[in-house]
Design an enzyme around this catalytic site. Structure first.
Site, PDB file in Angstrom:
ATOM      1  N   LYS A   3      44.194  30.755  43.756  1.00 24.26           N
ATOM      2  CA  LYS A   3      42.722  30.857  43.765  1.00 24.26           C
ATOM      3  C   LYS A   3      42.221  31.293  42.394  1.00 24.26           C
ATOM      4  CE  LYS A   3      40.345  34.741  44.999  1.00 24.26           C
ATOM      5  NZ  LYS A   3      39.268  35.115  44.094  1.00 24.26           N
ATOM      6  N   ASN A   4      42.825  32.336  41.808  1.00 22.40           N
ATOM      7  CA  ASN A   4      42.271  32.871  40.562  1.00 22.40           C
ATOM      8  C   ASN A   4      42.594  32.012  39.347  1.00 22.40           C
ATOM      9  OD1 ASN A   4      41.017  34.835  42.007  1.00 22.40           O
ATOM     10  ND2 ASN A   4      42.585  36.385  41.658  1.00 22.40           N
TER      11      ASN A   4
ATOM     12  N   ARG B 194      32.399  35.164  42.190  1.00 19.85           N
ATOM     13  CA  ARG B 194      32.489  35.888  40.924  1.00 19.85           C
ATOM     14  C   ARG B 194      32.743  34.922  39.781  1.00 19.85           C
ATOM     15  NH1 ARG B 194      31.445  40.353  38.083  1.00 19.85           N
ATOM     16  NH2 ARG B 194      33.073  40.897  36.602  1.00 19.85           N
TER      17      ARG B 194
ATOM     18  N   CYS C  23      33.333  39.684  45.474  1.00 21.35           N
ATOM     19  CA  CYS C  23      33.653  40.816  46.353  1.00 21.35           C
ATOM     20  C   CYS C  23      32.987  42.100  45.861  1.00 21.35           C
ATOM     21  CB  CYS C  23      35.160  41.053  46.364  1.00 21.35           C
ATOM     22  SG  CYS C  23      36.059  39.782  47.248  1.00 21.35           S
TER      23      CYS C  23
ATOM     24  N   ARG D 271      31.760  45.682  38.455  1.00 19.95           N
ATOM     25  CA  ARG D 271      32.103  44.374  37.908  1.00 19.95           C
ATOM     26  C   ARG D 271      31.204  43.970  36.731  1.00 19.95           C
ATOM     27  NH1 ARG D 271      34.715  40.751  42.509  1.00 19.95           N
ATOM     28  NH2 ARG D 271      36.109  40.364  40.778  1.00 19.95           N
ATOM     29  N   PRO D 272      31.230  44.788  35.671  1.00 19.27           N
ATOM     30  CA  PRO D 272      30.443  44.469  34.467  1.00 19.27           C
ATOM     31  C   PRO D 272      31.008  43.236  33.749  1.00 19.27           C
ATOM     32  CG  PRO D 272      31.929  46.278  34.025  1.00 19.27           C
ATOM     33  CD  PRO D 272      32.053  45.991  35.493  1.00 19.27           C
ATOM     34  N   ILE D 273      30.230  42.679  32.800  1.00 19.62           N
ATOM     35  CA  ILE D 273      30.763  41.558  32.008  1.00 19.62           C
ATOM     36  C   ILE D 273      30.615  41.822  30.512  1.00 19.62           C
ATOM     37  CG2 ILE D 273      30.367  39.849  33.839  1.00 19.62           C
ATOM     38  CD1 ILE D 273      27.960  38.837  32.222  1.00 19.62           C
ATOM     39  N   ASP D 274      30.572  43.100  30.132  1.00 16.55           N
ATOM     40  CA  ASP D 274      30.401  43.452  28.713  1.00 16.55           C
ATOM     41  C   ASP D 274      31.529  42.925  27.829  1.00 16.55           C
ATOM     42  OD1 ASP D 274      31.751  45.585  30.307  1.00 16.55           O
ATOM     43  OD2 ASP D 274      32.228  46.346  28.320  1.00 16.55           O
ATOM     44  N   GLN D 275      32.740  42.833  28.362  1.00 17.96           N
ATOM     45  CA  GLN D 275      33.855  42.317  27.549  1.00 17.96           C
ATOM     46  C   GLN D 275      33.783  40.804  27.380  1.00 17.96           C
ATOM     47  OE1 GLN D 275      36.144  44.503  25.968  1.00 17.96           O
ATOM     48  NE2 GLN D 275      34.436  45.781  26.659  1.00 17.96           N
TER      49      GLN D 275
ATOM     50  N   ASP E  23      45.049  43.428  43.857  1.00 13.70           N
ATOM     51  CA  ASP E  23      44.711  42.522  44.967  1.00 13.70           C
ATOM     52  C   ASP E  23      45.713  42.592  46.120  1.00 13.70           C
ATOM     53  OD1 ASP E  23      43.421  39.937  42.748  1.00 13.70           O
ATOM     54  OD2 ASP E  23      42.560  41.824  43.480  1.00 13.70           O
TER      55      ASP E  23
ATOM     56  N   ILE F  11      41.927  50.019  39.087  1.00 17.66           N
ATOM     57  CA  ILE F  11      41.129  48.895  38.595  1.00 17.66           C
ATOM     58  C   ILE F  11      39.712  48.897  39.157  1.00 17.66           C
ATOM     59  CG2 ILE F  11      41.014  46.371  38.378  1.00 17.66           C
ATOM     60  CD1 ILE F  11      43.486  47.552  36.988  1.00 17.66           C
TER      61      ILE F  11
ATOM     62  N   ARG G  90      37.241  32.523  51.574  1.00 19.31           N
ATOM     63  CA  ARG G  90      36.994  32.248  50.150  1.00 19.31           C
ATOM     64  C   ARG G  90      38.306  32.034  49.412  1.00 19.31           C
ATOM     65  NH1 ARG G  90      34.888  36.799  47.310  1.00 19.31           N
ATOM     66  NH2 ARG G  90      35.505  35.425  45.616  1.00 19.31           N
TER      67      ARG G  90
HETATM   68  C1  EPZ Z   1      39.875  39.119  38.481  1.00 15.24           C
HETATM   69  O1  EPZ Z   1      38.607  39.723  38.548  1.00 15.24           O
HETATM   70  C2  EPZ Z   1      40.166  38.634  39.886  1.00 15.24           C
HETATM   71  N1  EPZ Z   1      39.133  37.667  40.281  1.00 15.24           N
HETATM   72  C3  EPZ Z   1      40.181  39.814  40.861  1.00 15.24           C
HETATM   73  O2  EPZ Z   1      40.633  39.290  42.109  1.00 15.24           O
HETATM   74  C4  EPZ Z   1      41.206  40.844  40.400  1.00 15.24           C
HETATM   75  O3  EPZ Z   1      41.114  41.982  41.224  1.00 15.24           O
HETATM   76  C5  EPZ Z   1      40.942  41.234  38.945  1.00 15.24           C
HETATM   77  O4  EPZ Z   1      40.891  40.064  38.106  1.00 15.24           O
HETATM   78  C6  EPZ Z   1      42.047  42.159  38.410  1.00 15.24           C
HETATM   79  O5  EPZ Z   1      43.283  41.493  38.493  1.00 15.24           O
HETATM   80  C7  EPZ Z   1      39.183  36.426  39.768  1.00 15.24           C
HETATM   81  O6  EPZ Z   1      40.071  36.100  38.993  1.00 15.24           O
HETATM   82  C8  EPZ Z   1      38.099  35.480  40.214  1.00 15.24           C
HETATM   83  P1  EPZ Z   1      38.776  42.087  35.414  1.00 15.24           P
HETATM   84  P2  EPZ Z   1      37.823  40.076  37.179  1.00 15.24           P
HETATM   85  O7  EPZ Z   1      37.760  41.575  34.455  1.00 15.24           O
HETATM   86  O8  EPZ Z   1      38.164  39.100  36.139  1.00 15.24           O
HETATM   87  C9  EPZ Z   1      36.625  46.096  34.047  1.00 15.24           C
HETATM   88  C10 EPZ Z   1      40.606  38.736  44.341  1.00 15.24           C
HETATM   89  O9  EPZ Z   1      40.756  39.450  45.346  1.00 15.24           O
HETATM   90  N2  EPZ Z   1      35.786  45.184  33.256  1.00 15.24           N
HETATM   91  O10 EPZ Z   1      40.224  41.935  35.108  1.00 15.24           O
HETATM   92  O11 EPZ Z   1      36.395  40.302  37.538  1.00 15.24           O
HETATM   93  C11 EPZ Z   1      36.372  45.950  35.534  1.00 15.24           C
HETATM   94  O12 EPZ Z   1      35.311  46.790  35.946  1.00 15.24           O
HETATM   95  C12 EPZ Z   1      39.738  39.237  43.219  1.00 15.24           C
HETATM   96  O13 EPZ Z   1      41.160  37.626  44.147  1.00 15.24           O
HETATM   97  C13 EPZ Z   1      34.888  45.729  32.339  1.00 15.24           C
HETATM   98  O14 EPZ Z   1      34.793  46.948  32.207  1.00 15.24           O
HETATM   99  O15 EPZ Z   1      38.502  41.484  36.850  1.00 15.24           O
HETATM  100  C14 EPZ Z   1      37.699  46.366  36.129  1.00 15.24           C
HETATM  101  O16 EPZ Z   1      37.749  47.785  36.205  1.00 15.24           O
HETATM  102  C15 EPZ Z   1      39.068  40.559  43.526  1.00 15.24           C
HETATM  103  N3  EPZ Z   1      34.120  44.881  31.597  1.00 15.24           N
HETATM  104  C16 EPZ Z   1      38.716  45.917  35.089  1.00 15.24           C
HETATM  105  O17 EPZ Z   1      37.994  45.707  33.883  1.00 15.24           O
HETATM  106  C17 EPZ Z   1      34.210  43.512  31.713  1.00 15.24           C
HETATM  107  O18 EPZ Z   1      33.495  42.799  30.983  1.00 15.24           O
HETATM  108  C18 EPZ Z   1      39.440  44.634  35.448  1.00 15.24           C
HETATM  109  O19 EPZ Z   1      38.466  43.637  35.681  1.00 15.24           O
HETATM  110  C19 EPZ Z   1      35.124  42.992  32.646  1.00 15.24           C
HETATM  111  C20 EPZ Z   1      35.902  43.832  33.411  1.00 15.24           C
END
Ligand code: EPZ
Length: 422
Positions: free
Chosen positions: A22-23, A93, A117, A122-126, A305, A327, A397
Site C-alpha cells: 500500500k505505502n 494521506r 489516519c 501529521r505535519p508536512i514541514d519537511q 504500523d 513516531i 483502505r
Molecule cells: C508513512 O506516513 C506511512 N503512510 C505511515 O503508514 C507510517 O506510519 C509512516 O510513514 C511511518 O513509517 C504512507 O506511507 C501513506 P512520516 P508519513 O512522514 O509519510 C514527522 C499506515 O498505517 N513528520 O514518516 O506521513 C511525523 O509527525 C500509515 O500505512 C514531521 O515532523 O510518515 C512523524 O512523527 C499510517 N514533518 C514522523 O515524522 C513532516 O513534514 C514520521 O512521519 C513529515 C513527518
C-alpha cells in the site's frame, strides 16, 4: 453501514498470498504524472486508497486501463495541470505525493491538504523543506498547498526529521530537476526503494535509496515502462501476528523476508516459530508466548504500523510487555477498543504497558484507523464469542480482500451491511 462479524476463537491454518505494498503504490501512482508515456504497473493491490488515487488521476485526464485484476496501464501524457480539490485529496494521506509529482512535471501545483489516519498531527514541514531546497516557493491558502518555481534546481537537503513522505516527495520532484540533488537523513523503508526503482525504470537516475543518503541526477523527461510493486511488509506482518495469536500454522506467500526481519526477530523472541524461505515464510504459534518490549522506530527499526497488532499478541503473552511509540503521538486509540474485549493496558505518555494472560471475550468494537482495525480483527479471531467491528472502511483502505484471506485460513469471519438507523 458495513461491519465485520467474527465468531471466535479460531486457529488459523493454511496459506495466504500477500498483495502489493500500500505505502509503495500510493506514491508510485501519483508519480506516473511525471511520465509522458504509458506506465504498466503490476501487483497493484485493489484497496480503496488506490481507487481514490485513480479518481484523482482520472480527474486530471489520465488514461487508465485495467490490463488484469492486478495490472494497470496509466498514461499521463495528455493530463491537465489542475488544482486537486479537497473532496478528492482529503480521502487519503498520500494525496500529498501529487505535490512533488506536479512540481516535477509543471513547476506549479495546488493540492488540498491531505487526509489519512488520525494518528497524530501529521505535519508536512519537511516536504516543504525539500521543495524549497529545489527552488520552489510554497504557501498555504484556504486549505490548499501551492508550490511554484520558474525552475527546479538540484541541491543538498538534510531533513530535520526522518520522514517517509518527505523523502519520497522530494525524490519525485528532484527526478526532473536540473543537476544533482543530495538528500540526507532520509527514510529507508522498503517502499522508498520501490519508488526509486519505479522512477529509474521510467528513466530517472536515482541512487542510494534505502541508505542514509539518496542522490538524484535530474533528467529532462521520464518515458514509459513496466514496473511490479513490492509485497506489503505490513500486511505480511499482520498475518504473522494473527498466526501467532491464534496458535496457528500459516504459510505467508509473496514476501521479501529481508523486509520482515525486525518483525520476525521480535516474534522469535516471543517464542513464535518462524521458518524463512526465498519468497515465503511459515509461522507456527504453538506453546507459551513470551512477553516482550518494543520501541517503534524508522526502518530498519520496529515499524510503528505493526504496533496495534503486537499489542493484541502481547495481551496473550506470559507476563507484562511494553510498547514505546516514538513516531505517532495519537497511535493509542486502539487501547480503548481492546479494553472492551478484556485487555489490561495502561498508557503513560508514549508507553503502553500490556498485561499478559488475557482471555479476550467478543464484544462490539470499532476500527479507529487502518492498523488499529487490523488489530481488532486479530483480537476478534482470538476472543471467545462474537465480535462485531464498525468503521471498517479504515481497514479497506489498506488491506486487499482481508475477509476472504482470513476466511481462507479457517476464520469464521464475514462482512455484513446493516441499515444506518439500527
Ligand atoms: C508513512 O506516513 C506511512 N503512510 C505511515 O503508514 C507510517 O506510519 C509512516 O510513514 C511511518 O513509517 C504512507 O506511507 C501513506 P512520516 P508519513 O512522514 O509519510 C514527522 C499506515 O498505517 N513528520 O514518516 O506521513 C511525523 O509527525 C500509515 O500505512 C514531521 O515532523 O510518515 C512523524 O512523527 C499510517 N514533518 C514522523 O515524522 C513532516 O513534514 C514520521 O512521519 C513529515 C513527518
Amino acid at each position: 453501514m458495513k461491519k465485520i462479524v467474527i465468531n471466535g476463537p479460531c486457529r488459523l491454518d493454511g496459506q495466504v498470498e500477500i498483495s502489493g505494498g500500500k505505502n509503495a503504490i500510493v506514491a508510485i501512482l501519483p508519480a506516473t504524472v511525471m511520465v509522458c508515456g504509458k506506465c504498466v504497473i503490476e501487483n497493484v493491490p485493489r484497496i480503496s486508497d488506490v481507487e481514490n488515487i485513480l479518481k484523482i488521476l482520472k480527474y486530471m485526464g489520465a488514461g487508465i486501463r485495467n490490463i488484469d485484476e492486478k495490472t494497470l496501464e496509466i498514461d499521463c501524457t495528455d493530463i491537465k495541470n489542475c488544482e486537486i480539490p479537497y473532496d478528492l485529496a482529503r480521502r487519503l494521506r498520500a494525496s500529498y505525493y501529487f505535490l512533488g509529482a506536479l512540481l516535477g512535471r509543471w513547476r506549479d501545483t495546488t493540492v488540498a491538504m491531505p487526509g489519512g489516519c488520525s494518528i497524530g498531527l501529521r505535519p508536512i514541514d519537511q516536504h516543504i523543506k525539500g521543495f524549497e531546497s529545489l527552488g520552489a516557493k510554497v504557501d498555504f491558502e484556504r486549505g490548499n498547498v501551492h508550490a511554484k518555481c520558474s525552475s527546479l534546481v538540484g541541491n543538498h537537503v538534510y531533513f530535520d526529521v526522518v520522514s517517509v513522505g518527505a523523502t519520497i516527495n522530494t525524490m519525485i520532484a528532484a527526478a526532473t530537476a536540473e543537476g544533482l540533488t543530495v538528500m540526507e537523513n532520509v527514510a529507508k523503508e522498503p517502499h522508498i526503494v520501490d519508488v526509486a526503482n519505479f522512477l529509474n525504470s521510467m528513466g530517472a537516475d536515482i541512487s542510494g535509496a534505502g541508505t542514509d543518503v539518496i542522490k538524484v541526477r535530474g533528467v529532462s523527461r521520464l518515458c514509459g515502462g513496466t514496473y511490479a510493486v513490492i509485497p506489503d511488509q505490513i500486511e505480511a506482518g499482520t498475518f504473522m501476528v494473527a498466526a501467532a495469536a491464534t496458535r496457528g500454522d500459516v504459510t505467508i506467500k509473496n514476501v521479501i523476508p529481508k523486509h520482515l526481519e525486525c518483525i520476525s526477530r521480535k516474534l522469535s523472541e516471543m517464542n513464535v516459530k518462524i521458518i524463512e524461505f526465498d519468497d515465503y515464510i511459515r509461522v507456527i504459534g504453538s506453546g507459551v508466548i513470551e512477553s516482550a518490549s518494543i520501541k517503534t522506530m524508522p526502518y530498519p527499526g520496529f515499524p510503528t504500523d505493526m504496533h496495534p497488532q503486537m499489542a493484541v499478541l502481547m495481551s496473550l503473552a506470559d507476563g507484562t510487555s511494553r510498547v514505546t511509540e516514538n513516531i505517532w503521538e495519537s497511535r493509542f486509540k486502539y487501547v480503548d477498543e481492546l479494553r472492551k474485549l478484556g485487555a489490561k493496558i495502561t498508557v503513560t505518555g508514549n508507553v503502553a504497558t500490556i498485561e499478559g494472560g488475557v482471555q479476550f471475550l467478543g464484544a462490539p468494537i470499532r476500527s479507529c484507523d487502518l492498523r488499529a482495525g487490523a488489530a481488532m480483527i486479530i483480537a476478534g479471531l482470538v476472543a471467545s464469542g462474537t465480535t462485531v467491528i464498525e468503521d471498517i472502511e479504515h481497514i479497506e483502505r489498506g488491506y486487499e480482500n482481508i475477509i476472504e484471506k482470513f476466511r481462507g485460513l479457517g476464520a469464521n469471519i464475514r462482512k455484513i451491511d446493516v441499515p444506518e438507523n439500527r
